[in-house]
Design a protein around this motif. Structure first.
Motif, PDB file in Angstrom:
ATOM      1  N   ALA A  24     -11.556  -8.555  -9.342  1.00 43.36           N
ATOM      2  CA  ALA A  24     -12.039  -7.505  -8.453  1.00 43.36           C
ATOM      3  C   ALA A  24     -13.319  -8.014  -7.823  1.00 43.36           C
ATOM      4  O   ALA A  24     -14.284  -8.320  -8.508  1.00 43.36           O
ATOM      5  N   LEU A  25     -13.300  -8.183  -6.523  1.00 44.99           N
ATOM      6  CA  LEU A  25     -14.465  -8.692  -5.822  1.00 44.99           C
ATOM      7  C   LEU A  25     -15.322  -7.528  -5.357  1.00 44.99           C
ATOM      8  O   LEU A  25     -14.980  -6.367  -5.543  1.00 44.99           O
ATOM      9  N   GLY A  26     -16.417  -7.863  -4.735  1.00 41.98           N
ATOM     10  CA  GLY A  26     -17.285  -6.819  -4.240  1.00 41.98           C
ATOM     11  C   GLY A  26     -16.612  -5.990  -3.161  1.00 41.98           C
ATOM     12  O   GLY A  26     -15.618  -6.400  -2.567  1.00 41.98           O
TER      13      GLY A  26
ATOM     14  N   GLU B  82      -7.969   1.042 -10.128  1.00 45.25           N
ATOM     15  CA  GLU B  82      -7.898   0.990  -8.657  1.00 45.25           C
ATOM     16  C   GLU B  82      -7.098  -0.218  -8.199  1.00 45.25           C
ATOM     17  O   GLU B  82      -6.393  -0.174  -7.195  1.00 45.25           O
ATOM     18  N   HIS B  83      -7.237  -1.296  -8.951  1.00 42.15           N
ATOM     19  CA  HIS B  83      -6.524  -2.533  -8.621  1.00 42.15           C
ATOM     20  C   HIS B  83      -5.007  -2.280  -8.637  1.00 42.15           C
ATOM     21  O   HIS B  83      -4.275  -2.723  -7.758  1.00 42.15           O
ATOM     22  N   TRP B  84      -4.540  -1.545  -9.644  1.00 46.88           N
ATOM     23  CA  TRP B  84      -3.105  -1.213  -9.692  1.00 46.88           C
ATOM     24  C   TRP B  84      -2.688  -0.399  -8.467  1.00 46.88           C
ATOM     25  O   TRP B  84      -1.595  -0.564  -7.929  1.00 46.88           O
ATOM     26  N   ASP B  89       0.618  -0.442  -3.814  1.00 42.17           N
ATOM     27  CA  ASP B  89       0.697  -0.105  -2.392  1.00 42.17           C
ATOM     28  C   ASP B  89       1.166  -1.306  -1.572  1.00 42.17           C
ATOM     29  O   ASP B  89       1.934  -1.178  -0.619  1.00 42.17           O
ATOM     30  N   ARG B  90       0.691  -2.489  -1.948  1.00 46.97           N
ATOM     31  CA  ARG B  90       1.125  -3.705  -1.237  1.00 46.97           C
ATOM     32  C   ARG B  90       2.623  -3.931  -1.442  1.00 46.97           C
ATOM     33  O   ARG B  90       3.350  -4.303  -0.525  1.00 46.97           O
ATOM     34  N   MET B  91       3.095  -3.673  -2.654  1.00 45.42           N
ATOM     35  CA  MET B  91       4.540  -3.806  -2.923  1.00 45.42           C
ATOM     36  C   MET B  91       5.322  -2.764  -2.123  1.00 45.42           C
ATOM     37  O   MET B  91       6.389  -3.041  -1.587  1.00 45.42           O
ATOM     38  N   ARG B  92       4.791  -1.563  -2.059  1.00 39.02           N
ATOM     39  CA  ARG B  92       5.458  -0.473  -1.342  1.00 39.02           C
ATOM     40  C   ARG B  92       5.663  -0.820   0.123  1.00 39.02           C
ATOM     41  O   ARG B  92       6.648  -0.424   0.738  1.00 39.02           O
ATOM     42  N   ARG B  93       4.730  -1.600   0.658  1.00 41.35           N
ATOM     43  CA  ARG B  93       4.810  -1.933   2.083  1.00 41.35           C
ATOM     44  C   ARG B  93       5.775  -3.075   2.365  1.00 41.35           C
ATOM     45  O   ARG B  93       6.012  -3.407   3.513  1.00 41.35           O
ATOM     46  N   THR B 126      -9.760  11.369 -12.400  1.00 41.39           N
ATOM     47  CA  THR B 126     -11.108  11.745 -11.988  1.00 41.39           C
ATOM     48  C   THR B 126     -11.432  11.217 -10.595  1.00 41.39           C
ATOM     49  O   THR B 126     -11.919  11.929  -9.733  1.00 41.39           O
ATOM     50  N   LYS B 127     -11.127   9.904 -10.410  1.00 42.18           N
ATOM     51  CA  LYS B 127     -11.500   9.258  -9.150  1.00 42.18           C
ATOM     52  C   LYS B 127     -10.464   9.489  -8.057  1.00 42.18           C
ATOM     53  O   LYS B 127     -10.743   9.268  -6.885  1.00 42.18           O
ATOM     54  N   GLY B 128      -9.247   9.871  -8.451  1.00 44.78           N
ATOM     55  CA  GLY B 128      -8.200  10.063  -7.461  1.00 44.78           C
ATOM     56  C   GLY B 128      -7.756   8.764  -6.828  1.00 44.78           C
ATOM     57  O   GLY B 128      -7.771   8.611  -5.614  1.00 44.78           O
ATOM     58  N   VAL B 129      -7.395   7.781  -7.660  1.00 40.46           N
ATOM     59  CA  VAL B 129      -6.946   6.475  -7.149  1.00 40.46           C
ATOM     60  C   VAL B 129      -5.738   6.638  -6.260  1.00 40.46           C
ATOM     61  O   VAL B 129      -4.781   7.329  -6.611  1.00 40.46           O
ATOM     62  N   GLN B 130      -5.809   6.041  -5.074  1.00 39.48           N
ATOM     63  CA  GLN B 130      -4.653   6.044  -4.186  1.00 39.48           C
ATOM     64  C   GLN B 130      -3.708   4.985  -4.693  1.00 39.48           C
ATOM     65  O   GLN B 130      -4.142   4.111  -5.382  1.00 39.48           O
ATOM     66  N   PRO B 131      -2.452   4.912  -4.496  1.00 41.67           N
ATOM     67  CA  PRO B 131      -1.979   4.654  -3.161  1.00 41.67           C
ATOM     68  C   PRO B 131      -1.904   5.878  -2.306  1.00 41.67           C
ATOM     69  O   PRO B 131      -1.411   6.851  -2.487  1.00 41.67           O
TER      70      PRO B 131
END
Lengths: 385, 131
Positions: A24-26, B82-84, B89-93, B126-131
């Motif tokens: 994870a970058l900035g 968030e990374h997930w 999302d990249r796979m979805r596209r 809590t943060k509401g991670v998208q996709p």
């Protein structure tokens, strides 16, 4: 020297990322590294020296991919491949998304054509080789046939616009349209010269200042909670010679029926390719003019495959039937006729050895219209990392 | 008396031998070797998970195996929930991924739970991670 330099570039990418499989970058930028390897041994026991008609023996296919997610809507991917051609860049593009209905892909990529190219990575498909219409050098008699209809992965420079419409459940409609450099050939070409697309001495640039255009439309229909039916149609066309005189048109149709984990797939591709008649066609072609006294200036090449893939615990079983046909005049030196065909019957299994690493075994019977029938056996190991 | 065996006969014998020996050998090894997780079990890592996560992983198992073996998911390394989100999302596209936006939300929950446990789910809630 160039190959050495390209090797160094690939090694640098791998070294720069191998220790950081996920970072994870900035500013929320995230980077992922992935890849796959396949070692496959092709044996043709019906031939004393198979090398005369096939690229037999051991071949390695390696891919190293780096994906960078700048944000939810912007990402970049770079993929370096090593196989029979040495190191090549299989991907180097940006994905820019305005919405689900409108995305842009710019750079070097595989344009949307057909269904198989989605799974072209050897770690993503279960047979050692590709279906005949998409074969890239592993079929027997590849030189006589000048390979397949559209070798996969077809990697090209350009831009692709695409979008997806969700229609509830698993129902989806997807479209794509693109402009790429396209295939290449000489001014006096009989057919595409695939080597020109991967020869640094001719540069990785367009050979005729005209883009090749293409489009794809596909839809998925929900049949049940875990079953779908997908249907797609693709087309591509343009000129391939330096003088913009020789046209080709390529169309394809594909269906995929998924019943839980069992896949039934079928695809059909047809290419109409114009060739140069030259000043003296009688000296250039095997067959004379038609009834109207003129020479046809094109040939048709079509191909299909149908396969069923079923997983059973650590095994995957595949039965595949594929074939190719060429209709039209041939060069005077060609061993093919004006109507040549090849059919192939494949039985394959994979066995999951460890983690994601699979042993692949397949037996193939080739039925040629112009050559003796042949048997080929593949034994390989493939896996992602 | 000398007899010659043609290449075609050798080929037939070889293919028959492989067809008989290979599955038997692999089956034997498969029975004796360590158990490898497949499908849904691979995503849940064989552990009991809440019903919501189980359903999410069922969906992930189905959707993700459309284009690649499920073990690809097992190999992916991510640094945060968030990374997930961005990964899926990249796979979805990808063309014809078959993953809808609603699916992506569900799939992310499975993968976040798998990697970061209940705390990861708490983070994305809590943060509401998208996709």
């Amino acid at each position: 020297m160039k190959a050495y330099a390209r090797g160094l570039c690939a090694a640098a990418i791998a070294a720069g990322t191998s220790g950081v499989a996920a970072v994870a970058l900035g500013d929320g930028v995230q980077r992922n590294f992935a890849g796959s390897i396949q070692l496959d041994y092709l044996s043709v026991p019906t031939q004393d020296v198979p090398r005369r008609e096939a690229l037999d023996g051991a071949t390695v296919e390696l891919s190293l991919k780096l994906a960078n997610d700048f944000s939810r809507d912007i990402s970049a991917q770079v993929k370096v491949c090593y196989a029979c051609h040495g190191f090549e860049v299989g991907m180097a593009f940006f994905d820019l998304r305005a919405s689900d209905h409108l995305s842009f892909r710019v750079g070097r990529f595989t344009p949307s054509f057909g269904e198989f190219p989605l799974r072209h990575d050897p770690a993503n498909h279960r047979t050692s080789d590709k279906p005949l219409p998409y074969d890239m050098g592993r079929m027997l008699r590849l030189r006589e046939w000048n390979m397949s209809v559209l070798p996969a992965p077809w990697v090209d420079n350009g831009i692709e616009v695409s979008g997806t419409w969700e229609m509830g459940g698993l129902n989806q409609l997807h479209w794509a349209a693109y402009a790429i450099m396209g295939p290449k050939g000489n001014a006096d070409a009989f057919d595409f010269d695939f080597i020109q697309s991967r020869t640094p001495s001719l540069y990785y640039i367009d050979n005729n200042s005209r883009p090749t255009l293409g489009a794809r439309l596909d839809g998925t229909l929900e049949l049940g909670e875990t079953s779908t039916f997908s249907l797609g149609a693709s087309a591509m066309g343009g000129t391939y010679d330096p003088d913009n005189k020789l046209w080709f048109f390529l169309v394809g149709a594909d269906v995929v029926l998924r019943l839980n984990q069992v896949f039934l797939r079928a695809e059909y591709l047809l290419r109409r390719t114009q060739f140069a008649l030259g000043d003296d066609p009688a000296a250039r072609f095997r067959y004379g003019p038609g009834a109207n006294g003129t020479y046809d200036d094109f040939f048709l090449k079509d191909g299909f495959y149908a396969e069923i893939e079923a997983p059973v615990r650590r095994f995957d079983f595949v039965l595949r039937w594929d074939g190719m046909r060429r209709l039209g005049n041939v060069p005077i030196t060609s061993p093919l006729r004006s109507n040549s065909a090849v059919l192939r019957y494949t039985a394959a299994l994979t066995y999951r050895l460890f983690g994601a690493i699979r042993l692949k075994l397949s037996g193939e019977v080739y039925d040629f219209s112009d050559f003796p029938d042949e048997v080929a056996v593949h034994l390989g190991v493939a896996g992602p990392f | 008396v000398t007899t010659s065996v043609s290449p075609r006969e050798w080929a037939a014998a070889l293919v028959m031998a492989l067809a008989l020996v290979a599955p038997a050998t692999l089956g034997f090894l498969g029975c004796r070797g360590p158990k490898l997780r497949t499908g849904l079990e691979l995503l849940t890592q064989g552990r009991p998970v809440p019903p919501e996560i189980l359903a999410a992983c069922q969906l992930a198992a189905h959707r993700c195996s459309r284009c690649h073996p499920l073990e690809r998911v097992d190999l992916a390394k991510v640094s945060s929930p968030e990374h997930w989100g961005n990964y899926v999302d990249r796979m979805r596209r990808q063309p014809a991924s078959g993953i809808s936006e609603a699916d992506a939300h569900v799939i992310v929950r499975c993968l976040v739970y798998r990697t970061f446990g209940p705390e990861g789910i708490q983070t994305i809630d809590t943060k509401g991670v998208q996709p």
